[in-house]
Write a protein that holds these residues in place. Structure first.
Motif, mmCIF file in Angstrom:
data_model
loop_
_atom_site.group_PDB
_atom_site.id
_atom_site.type_symbol
_atom_site.label_atom_id
_atom_site.label_comp_id
_atom_site.label_asym_id
_atom_site.label_seq_id
_atom_site.Cartn_x
_atom_site.Cartn_y
_atom_site.Cartn_z
ATOM 1 N N GLN A 18 1.044 -0.675 0.064
ATOM 2 C CA GLN A 18 -0.289 -0.026 0.012
ATOM 3 C C GLN A 18 0.828 0.745 0.189
ATOM 4 O OE1 GLN A 18 -2.631 -0.436 -0.133
ATOM 5 N NE2 GLN A 18 -3.895 -2.598 0.634
ATOM 6 N N PRO A 19 1.237 1.771 -1.259
ATOM 7 C CA PRO A 19 2.328 3.123 -1.169
ATOM 8 C C PRO A 19 1.139 3.930 -0.901
ATOM 9 C CG PRO A 19 2.382 1.329 -3.418
ATOM 10 C CD PRO A 19 1.660 0.308 -2.620
ATOM 11 N N GLU A 20 0.418 4.023 -1.298
ATOM 12 C CA GLU A 20 0.265 5.216 -0.404
ATOM 13 C C GLU A 20 -0.055 5.416 1.112
ATOM 14 O OE1 GLU A 20 -2.341 3.692 -4.496
ATOM 15 O OE2 GLU A 20 -1.400 3.428 -3.002
ATOM 16 N N ARG A 21 -0.008 4.356 1.293
ATOM 17 C CA ARG A 21 -0.519 4.032 2.546
ATOM 18 C C ARG A 21 0.762 5.271 3.627
ATOM 19 N NH1 ARG A 21 -1.785 -0.987 5.086
ATOM 20 N NH2 ARG A 21 0.127 -1.401 4.479
ATOM 21 N N TYR A 22 2.076 4.966 2.725
ATOM 22 C CA TYR A 22 3.416 4.776 3.311
ATOM 23 C C TYR A 22 3.496 6.362 2.835
ATOM 24 C CZ TYR A 22 8.287 5.764 3.033
ATOM 25 O OH TYR A 22 9.699 6.600 3.064
ATOM 26 N N TYR A 23 2.887 7.324 2.370
ATOM 27 C CA TYR A 23 3.111 8.979 1.847
ATOM 28 C C TYR A 23 2.350 9.458 2.288
ATOM 29 C CZ TYR A 23 6.530 7.614 -2.260
ATOM 30 O OH TYR A 23 7.862 8.002 -2.857
ATOM 31 N N ASP A 24 1.248 8.660 2.750
ATOM 32 C CA ASP A 24 0.714 9.579 3.495
ATOM 33 C C ASP A 24 1.216 9.473 4.516
ATOM 34 O OD1 ASP A 24 -2.065 9.587 1.765
ATOM 35 O OD2 ASP A 24 -3.766 7.857 3.179
ATOM 36 N N ARG A 25 1.809 9.199 4.967
ATOM 37 C CA ARG A 25 2.244 8.623 6.371
ATOM 38 C C ARG A 25 3.571 9.556 6.812
ATOM 39 N NH1 ARG A 25 3.577 4.037 7.504
ATOM 40 N NH2 ARG A 25 6.305 4.241 7.032
ATOM 41 N N ILE A 26 4.283 9.670 5.561
ATOM 42 C CA ILE A 26 5.574 10.779 5.164
ATOM 43 C C ILE A 26 5.047 11.910 5.095
ATOM 44 C CG2 ILE A 26 7.863 10.837 4.399
ATOM 45 C CD1 ILE A 26 7.422 8.188 6.150
ATOM 46 N N ILE A 27 4.521 12.482 4.025
ATOM 47 C CA ILE A 27 4.312 13.769 3.645
ATOM 48 C C ILE A 27 2.529 14.169 3.700
ATOM 49 C CG2 ILE A 27 5.994 13.090 1.770
ATOM 50 C CD1 ILE A 27 3.722 13.182 -0.118
ATOM 51 N N GLY A 28 1.606 13.003 4.144
ATOM 52 C CA GLY A 28 0.304 13.295 4.308
ATOM 53 C C GLY A 28 -0.834 13.368 3.606
ATOM 54 N N TRP A 68 9.386 16.875 -7.174
ATOM 55 C CA TRP A 68 8.551 15.738 -6.640
ATOM 56 C C TRP A 68 9.763 14.289 -6.379
ATOM 57 C CZ3 TRP A 68 4.228 16.581 -3.462
ATOM 58 C CH2 TRP A 68 3.242 16.371 -4.513
ATOM 59 N N SER A 69 11.155 15.161 -6.557
ATOM 60 C CA SER A 69 12.266 13.871 -6.780
ATOM 61 C C SER A 69 12.639 13.501 -5.312
ATOM 62 C CB SER A 69 13.058 14.985 -7.323
ATOM 63 O OG SER A 69 14.058 15.924 -6.727
ATOM 64 N N ALA A 70 12.360 13.700 -5.244
ATOM 65 C CA ALA A 70 13.080 13.724 -3.360
ATOM 66 C C ALA A 70 12.155 11.620 -2.553
ATOM 67 C CB ALA A 70 12.349 14.634 -2.676
ATOM 68 N N GLU A 71 10.570 12.354 -2.579
ATOM 69 C CA GLU A 71 9.579 11.942 -3.070
ATOM 70 C C GLU A 71 9.089 10.538 -3.522
ATOM 71 O OE1 GLU A 71 7.875 15.885 -1.468
ATOM 72 O OE2 GLU A 71 8.866 14.990 -3.266
ATOM 73 N N ILE A 72 10.032 10.642 -4.380
ATOM 74 C CA ILE A 72 9.719 9.736 -5.711
ATOM 75 C C ILE A 72 11.079 8.795 -5.252
ATOM 76 C CG2 ILE A 72 10.305 8.968 -8.763
ATOM 77 C CD1 ILE A 72 8.675 11.285 -8.531
ATOM 78 N N ARG A 73 12.290 9.282 -5.167
ATOM 79 C CA ARG A 73 13.498 8.547 -4.898
ATOM 80 C C ARG A 73 12.827 7.936 -3.615
ATOM 81 N NH1 ARG A 73 16.095 13.554 -6.159
ATOM 82 N NH2 ARG A 73 16.251 14.166 -3.912
ATOM 83 N N MET A 74 12.061 8.339 -2.143
ATOM 84 C CA MET A 74 11.542 7.359 -1.687
ATOM 85 C C MET A 74 10.849 6.146 -2.028
ATOM 86 S SD MET A 74 9.738 10.112 0.704
ATOM 87 C CE MET A 74 10.138 11.274 1.639
#
Length: 203
Positions: A18-28, A68-74
């Motif tokens: 669930q990548p969306e769940r990870y990003y919700d936690r990290i970037i909102g 979005w480069s930093a977020e994509i590299r995550m």
């Protein structure tokens, strides 16, 4: 026909993806929704799953989208935080099948590099009798070729295979070849399907 082998998908069947769940936690949630609307991250991941270089594909996408480069590299740098946790009841079901002497295979859309990472954390991925990994095969579900490759390798007729996956298009492609199938919507229903097939005893 009683199945002669059971085939598991991995993502969202044995390990939550669930990548969306990870990003919700990290970037909102708001920034995550904006990023996923602007960048085809799942399409990017499909290239990895078909055998592309994990780091090169993710980092190239980051370069194309500097905002979005930093977020994509995550997606590359923190990948194990995206692919978690184990679905413990599904893992118990896999092991119960093996204890009954039922051959258990994996058929999964997974990159070469990402599967290597997963093996380091999830030792149970070594427990399959056979593994069919899209990145190694160069073709991904629901392409009919990947199902044909499974049939040719394992030597079993299509009707002898029982396959579970959480995506309807992957199930439909398998069913069109004559496989027995189960659309995974949780470990309890999958367990019951295996009991109904007389592969597991009633609990």
């Amino acid at each position: 026909m009683t199945p002669q082998a059971v085939i598991f998908d991995i993502g969202n069947v044995l390990i939550e993806w669930q990548p969306e769940r990870y990003y919700d936690r990290i970037i909102g949630p708001d920034r995550r929704r904006a990023m996923f609307a602007e960048v085809d991250l799942h399409g990017m991941n499909d290239l990895v799953d078909r055998g592309g270089d994990f780091r090169d594909i993710i980092y190239a996408e980051a370069e194309r989208n500097p905002e979005w480069s930093a977020e994509i590299r995550m997606w590359h740098d923190n990948w194990l935080d995206l692919a978690t946790p184990v679905i413990e009841r599904s893992l118990a079901t896999l092991r119960a099948l093996r204890s009954q002497g039922v051959p258990v295979f994996a058929l999964t859309n997974f990159g070469i590099g990402t599967f290597e990472l997963a093996l380091e954390r999830y030792a149970f991925l070594e427990e399959f009798d056979r593994r069919y990994i899209s990145g190694h095969l160069g073709v991904a579900k629901p392409d009919p070729q990947i199902y044909q490759l499974v049939e040719g390798d394992c030597g079993l007729p299509p009707e002898a295979l029982l396959f579970t996956d959480d995506r309807a298009e992957n199930i439909d492609a398998a069913a069109s070849r004559g496989w027995q199938t189960h659309l995974f919507d949780g470990p309890q229903g999958w367990e019951q399907r295996l009991v109904d097939a007389k592969l597991l005893p009633k609990s």
